[in-house]
Enzyme design. Structure first.
Site, PDB file in Angstrom:
ATOM      1  NE  ARG A  20      -2.154  -1.310   3.478  1.00 51.16           N
ATOM      2  CZ  ARG A  20      -2.523  -1.071   4.721  1.00 51.16           C
ATOM      3  NH1 ARG A  20      -3.699  -0.527   4.972  1.00 51.16           N
ATOM      4  NH2 ARG A  20      -1.746  -1.372   5.738  1.00 51.16           N
ATOM      5  CG  ASN A  38      -3.991  -4.393   3.189  1.00 48.26           C
ATOM      6  OD1 ASN A  38      -3.442  -4.280   2.101  1.00 48.26           O
ATOM      7  ND2 ASN A  38      -3.322  -4.447   4.319  1.00 48.26           N
TER       8      ASN A  38
END
Length: 94
Positions: A20, A38
Protein backbone atom coordinates in the site's frame (compact mmCIF):
# COMPACT_ATOMS: atom_id res chain seq x y z
CA UNK A 1 -5.93 16.65 -20.82
CA UNK A 2 -7.90 13.42 -21.03
CA UNK A 3 -8.67 11.93 -17.61
CA UNK A 4 -9.16 8.33 -16.62
CA UNK A 5 -10.36 6.54 -13.48
CA UNK A 6 -9.64 2.89 -12.74
CA UNK A 7 -10.60 0.51 -9.92
CA UNK A 8 -8.12 -2.36 -9.63
CA UNK A 9 -7.92 -5.48 -7.48
CA UNK A 10 -4.42 -6.86 -6.96
CA UNK A 11 -3.97 -10.57 -6.09
CA UNK A 12 -0.99 -12.45 -4.73
CA UNK A 13 1.29 -11.77 -1.78
CA UNK A 14 0.34 -8.12 -1.46
CA UNK A 15 -0.49 -7.66 2.22
CA UNK A 16 2.13 -7.25 4.92
CA UNK A 17 4.83 -6.32 2.38
CA UNK A 18 4.42 -2.49 2.27
CA UNK A 19 2.45 -2.75 -0.98
CA UNK A 20 0.00 0.00 0.00
CA UNK A 21 2.72 2.50 0.92
CA UNK A 22 4.71 1.79 -2.25
CA UNK A 23 1.51 2.18 -4.28
CA UNK A 24 0.79 5.51 -2.58
CA UNK A 25 4.31 6.76 -3.30
CA UNK A 26 4.10 5.71 -6.96
CA UNK A 27 0.67 7.33 -7.38
CA UNK A 28 1.90 10.58 -5.83
CA UNK A 29 4.96 10.54 -8.11
CA UNK A 30 2.58 10.23 -11.08
CA UNK A 31 0.30 13.01 -9.81
CA UNK A 32 -2.74 10.77 -9.31
CA UNK A 33 -5.57 10.99 -6.81
CA UNK A 34 -7.39 8.10 -5.20
CA UNK A 35 -6.73 5.47 -2.57
CA UNK A 36 -5.36 2.01 -1.81
CA UNK A 37 -6.65 -0.44 0.81
CA UNK A 38 -6.21 -4.01 2.03
CA UNK A 39 -9.34 -6.12 1.61
CA UNK A 40 -10.43 -8.90 3.99
CA UNK A 41 -9.87 -11.55 1.29
CA UNK A 42 -6.12 -10.83 1.11
CA UNK A 43 -6.23 -8.66 -2.01
CA UNK A 44 -5.47 -4.96 -2.32
CA UNK A 45 -7.95 -2.57 -3.92
CA UNK A 46 -6.77 0.55 -5.73
CA UNK A 47 -8.81 3.43 -7.11
CA UNK A 48 -6.84 5.99 -9.08
CA UNK A 49 -7.68 8.97 -11.25
CA UNK A 50 -5.67 11.39 -13.31
CA UNK A 51 -4.08 11.85 -16.70
CA UNK A 52 -4.82 8.88 -18.96
CA UNK A 53 -1.20 7.83 -19.53
CA UNK A 54 -0.29 8.27 -15.85
CA UNK A 55 -3.16 6.00 -14.76
CA UNK A 56 -2.01 3.41 -17.30
CA UNK A 57 1.51 3.72 -15.88
CA UNK A 58 0.29 3.01 -12.34
CA UNK A 59 -1.75 0.01 -13.54
CA UNK A 60 1.40 -1.38 -15.21
CA UNK A 61 3.33 -0.78 -11.97
CA UNK A 62 0.65 -2.68 -9.98
CA UNK A 63 1.44 -5.82 -12.01
CA UNK A 64 5.05 -5.62 -10.77
CA UNK A 65 4.36 -4.34 -7.26
CA UNK A 66 6.57 -3.43 -4.33
CA UNK A 67 9.98 -5.04 -3.74
CA UNK A 68 8.70 -7.77 -1.39
CA UNK A 69 5.32 -8.42 -3.02
CA UNK A 70 4.45 -11.22 -5.42
CA UNK A 71 1.64 -10.12 -7.72
CA UNK A 72 -0.21 -12.99 -9.38
CA UNK A 73 -2.80 -10.91 -11.26
CA UNK A 74 -4.47 -7.51 -11.49
CA UNK A 75 -8.11 -7.04 -12.46
CA UNK A 76 -9.11 -3.55 -13.63
CA UNK A 77 -12.35 -1.82 -14.44
CA UNK A 78 -12.62 1.67 -15.86
CA UNK A 79 -15.01 4.08 -14.15
CA UNK A 80 -16.24 7.53 -15.07
CA UNK A 81 -13.77 10.18 -13.88
CA UNK A 82 -15.04 12.24 -10.93
CA UNK A 83 -12.48 15.02 -11.46
CA UNK A 84 -11.26 14.19 -7.99
CA UNK A 85 -8.15 16.21 -7.17
CA UNK A 86 -7.57 15.00 -3.61
CA UNK A 87 -4.35 13.35 -2.50
CA UNK A 88 -3.71 9.63 -2.88
CA UNK A 89 -4.43 7.96 0.47
CA UNK A 90 -3.96 4.66 2.24
CA UNK A 91 -7.39 3.61 3.51
CA UNK A 92 -8.12 1.25 6.37
CA UNK A 93 -11.31 -0.79 6.17
CA UNK A 94 -12.83 -2.47 9.19
Amino acid sequence: MERKRVRARVYGRVQGVAFREHTRQEALRLGLSGWVANRPDGTVEVVCEGALLKVDELVAWLAIGSPFSRVSRVECAEESPLNDATAFLVRHFA
